[in-house]
Design a protein around this motif. Sequence first.
Motif, PDB file in Angstrom:
ATOM      1  N   LYS A 260       0.835  -1.211   0.000  1.00 49.86           N
ATOM      2  CA  LYS A 260       0.000   0.000   0.000  1.00 49.86           C
ATOM      3  C   LYS A 260       0.870   1.262   0.000  1.00 49.86           C
ATOM      4  CE  LYS A 260      -3.368   3.001   0.912  1.00 49.86           C
ATOM      5  NZ  LYS A 260      -4.373   2.813   1.957  1.00 49.86           N
ATOM      6  N   ILE A 261       1.897   1.273   0.821  1.00 50.49           N
ATOM      7  CA  ILE A 261       2.783   2.439   0.899  1.00 50.49           C
ATOM      8  C   ILE A 261       3.458   2.695  -0.449  1.00 50.49           C
ATOM      9  CG2 ILE A 261       4.915   3.308   1.943  1.00 50.49           C
ATOM     10  CD1 ILE A 261       4.011   1.810   4.533  1.00 50.49           C
ATOM     11  N   LYS A 262       3.906   1.641  -1.105  1.00 47.85           N
ATOM     12  CA  LYS A 262       4.535   1.798  -2.424  1.00 47.85           C
ATOM     13  C   LYS A 262       3.530   2.297  -3.456  1.00 47.85           C
ATOM     14  CE  LYS A 262       8.158  -1.685  -1.758  1.00 47.85           C
ATOM     15  NZ  LYS A 262       8.661  -3.034  -2.165  1.00 47.85           N
ATOM     16  N   ASP A 263       2.305   1.801  -3.385  1.00 49.30           N
ATOM     17  CA  ASP A 263       1.272   2.247  -4.318  1.00 49.30           C
ATOM     18  C   ASP A 263       0.962   3.729  -4.119  1.00 49.30           C
ATOM     19  OD1 ASP A 263       1.057  -0.234  -5.482  1.00 49.30           O
ATOM     20  OD2 ASP A 263      -0.725  -0.833  -4.345  1.00 49.30           O
ATOM     21  N   VAL A 264       0.899   4.167  -2.861  1.00 49.38           N
ATOM     22  CA  VAL A 264       0.643   5.579  -2.582  1.00 49.38           C
ATOM     23  C   VAL A 264       1.797   6.438  -3.087  1.00 49.38           C
ATOM     24  CG1 VAL A 264       0.359   7.301  -0.748  1.00 49.38           C
ATOM     25  CG2 VAL A 264      -0.881   5.128  -0.629  1.00 49.38           C
ATOM     26  N   GLU A 265       3.005   5.985  -2.857  1.00 50.03           N
ATOM     27  CA  GLU A 265       4.170   6.731  -3.349  1.00 50.03           C
ATOM     28  C   GLU A 265       4.137   6.838  -4.875  1.00 50.03           C
ATOM     29  OE1 GLU A 265       7.351   4.465  -1.687  1.00 50.03           O
ATOM     30  OE2 GLU A 265       7.440   5.661   0.155  1.00 50.03           O
ATOM     31  N   LYS A 266       3.757   5.769  -5.554  1.00 44.39           N
ATOM     32  CA  LYS A 266       3.663   5.776  -7.014  1.00 44.39           C
ATOM     33  C   LYS A 266       2.613   6.772  -7.482  1.00 44.39           C
ATOM     34  CE  LYS A 266       2.734   2.735 -10.955  1.00 44.39           C
ATOM     35  NZ  LYS A 266       2.393   1.344 -11.382  1.00 44.39           N
ATOM     36  N   ASP A 267       1.451   6.769  -6.825  1.00 47.00           N
ATOM     37  CA  ASP A 267       0.396   7.707  -7.202  1.00 47.00           C
ATOM     38  C   ASP A 267       0.815   9.158  -6.937  1.00 47.00           C
ATOM     39  OD1 ASP A 267      -1.217   5.645  -8.028  1.00 47.00           O
ATOM     40  OD2 ASP A 267      -2.472   5.624  -6.228  1.00 47.00           O
ATOM     41  N   LEU A 268       1.512   9.379  -5.834  1.00 47.44           N
ATOM     42  CA  LEU A 268       1.993  10.732  -5.531  1.00 47.44           C
ATOM     43  C   LEU A 268       2.886  11.256  -6.662  1.00 47.44           C
ATOM     44  CD1 LEU A 268       2.924  10.432  -1.743  1.00 47.44           C
ATOM     45  CD2 LEU A 268       1.162  11.918  -2.689  1.00 47.44           C
ATOM     46  N   GLU A 269       3.806  10.417  -7.081  1.00 45.50           N
ATOM     47  CA  GLU A 269       4.771  10.847  -8.096  1.00 45.50           C
ATOM     48  C   GLU A 269       4.131  10.994  -9.474  1.00 45.50           C
ATOM     49  OE1 GLU A 269       7.735  12.008  -7.485  1.00 45.50           O
ATOM     50  OE2 GLU A 269       7.276  11.627  -5.379  1.00 45.50           O
ATOM     51  N   SER A 270       3.109  10.195  -9.756  1.00 45.68           N
ATOM     52  CA  SER A 270       2.524  10.199 -11.102  1.00 45.68           C
ATOM     53  C   SER A 270       1.863  11.529 -11.455  1.00 45.68           C
ATOM     54  CB  SER A 270       1.505   9.064 -11.239  1.00 45.68           C
ATOM     55  OG  SER A 270       0.352   9.311 -10.459  1.00 45.68           O
ATOM     56  N   VAL A 271       1.428  12.280 -10.447  1.00 45.66           N
ATOM     57  CA  VAL A 271       0.749  13.556 -10.717  1.00 45.66           C
ATOM     58  C   VAL A 271       1.355  14.702  -9.900  1.00 45.66           C
ATOM     59  CG1 VAL A 271      -1.450  12.544 -11.436  1.00 45.66           C
ATOM     60  CG2 VAL A 271      -1.012  12.947  -9.001  1.00 45.66           C
ATOM     61  N   ARG A 272       2.572  14.506  -9.408  1.00 43.33           N
ATOM     62  CA  ARG A 272       3.162  15.510  -8.514  1.00 43.33           C
ATOM     63  C   ARG A 272       3.177  16.908  -9.148  1.00 43.33           C
ATOM     64  NH1 ARG A 272       6.493  15.828  -4.088  1.00 43.33           N
ATOM     65  NH2 ARG A 272       6.646  13.560  -3.925  1.00 43.33           N
ATOM     66  N   GLU A 273       3.596  16.980 -10.409  1.00 46.48           N
ATOM     67  CA  GLU A 273       3.786  18.291 -11.034  1.00 46.48           C
ATOM     68  C   GLU A 273       2.484  19.091 -11.085  1.00 46.48           C
ATOM     69  OE1 GLU A 273       5.524  20.298 -15.154  1.00 46.48           O
ATOM     70  OE2 GLU A 273       5.706  18.135 -14.810  1.00 46.48           O
ATOM     71  N   ILE A 274       1.399  18.448 -11.520  1.00 48.79           N
ATOM     72  CA  ILE A 274       0.148  19.192 -11.624  1.00 48.79           C
ATOM     73  C   ILE A 274      -0.578  19.302 -10.281  1.00 48.79           C
ATOM     74  CG2 ILE A 274      -0.155  18.641 -14.053  1.00 48.79           C
ATOM     75  CD1 ILE A 274      -2.195  16.496 -13.231  1.00 48.79           C
ATOM     76  N   ALA A 275      -0.427  18.275  -9.426  1.00 47.91           N
ATOM     77  CA  ALA A 275      -1.171  18.261  -8.164  1.00 47.91           C
ATOM     78  C   ALA A 275      -0.581  19.200  -7.118  1.00 47.91           C
ATOM     79  CB  ALA A 275      -1.238  16.836  -7.613  1.00 47.91           C
ATOM     80  N   THR A 276       0.676  19.600  -7.303  1.00 45.28           N
ATOM     81  CA  THR A 276       1.291  20.542  -6.352  1.00 45.28           C
ATOM     82  C   THR A 276       1.320  21.966  -6.896  1.00 45.28           C
ATOM     83  OG1 THR A 276       3.508  20.024  -7.198  1.00 45.28           O
ATOM     84  CG2 THR A 276       2.726  18.750  -5.298  1.00 45.28           C
TER      85      THR A 276
END
Length: 282
Positions: A260-276
Amino acid sequence: MENSNQKVWFVTGASKGLGLSLVKRLLNENYSVAATSRSLTDLENAVGSHANFLPLAVDILNEESVAEAVNKTINRFGSLDVVVNNAGYGLLGALEELTDAESRQNFDVNVFGSLNVIRHVLPQLRKQQSGHIFNIASIGGFTGNFPGFGIYCATKFAVHGFTESLAAEVKPFGINATVVSPGYFRTNFLNDSSLSTPKNVMDAYKTVRDSQQLHEKDINNNQPGDPDKAASVMIKVASMQQPPVQLFLGPDAYHLAEVKIKDVEKDLESVREIATATNFEN
């Protein structure tokens, strides 16, 4: 770690499962234990007679019943040190299948029952400026990727959330709080007495029926975890000077948490540029 068998434990849902294993181990190690169940007869038959054991019939949804049990414990043993909110049950059904009443009942027992206990034990713990509250959740309260367990997982996610807040709230009083997330342990959790299924079954949910078949027929009575060993871990954690807020139990729970932690990290990185890029521009 300190070593004190003088601590008084208060355990709900103690007539079966992890609660029963914990109570038996505590009594074998000469702790004082107050334990609750809806049925006093079931509790007494399961645990037996011990000089430092106080069996209590309690309805955790009734605040007067909870308050009476807490007062009896303090009157009998003089203090209250470790509280274990273990009472609860499983619910298996797709979100569309489950009625409002079925879903609310699961929240009432698994969430609001524990909150009733917490409200009534905290005055004593604050008075002592010490204590430890264990709230039993599930690995399903950290990762919800279990078809058919959406409402049950939601109740256990709630337990995770309020325990983290509780830990921060009571820290100034010298009180600890830990949320326990077991994996699959060989208890009666998957038996009919502990696992409810929907009245209105919908054939369209094949993944849910497959999950139900897997849990009731294949996993039940074949779980890898030993509840006696889980109880031993909890007793050790209760003796720690700085116990963890998050306690995962079992190698399967550790594996699922790490996924789960790895999946969350992957999702964070996949949209980091637009989501931040969401703040007002200076």
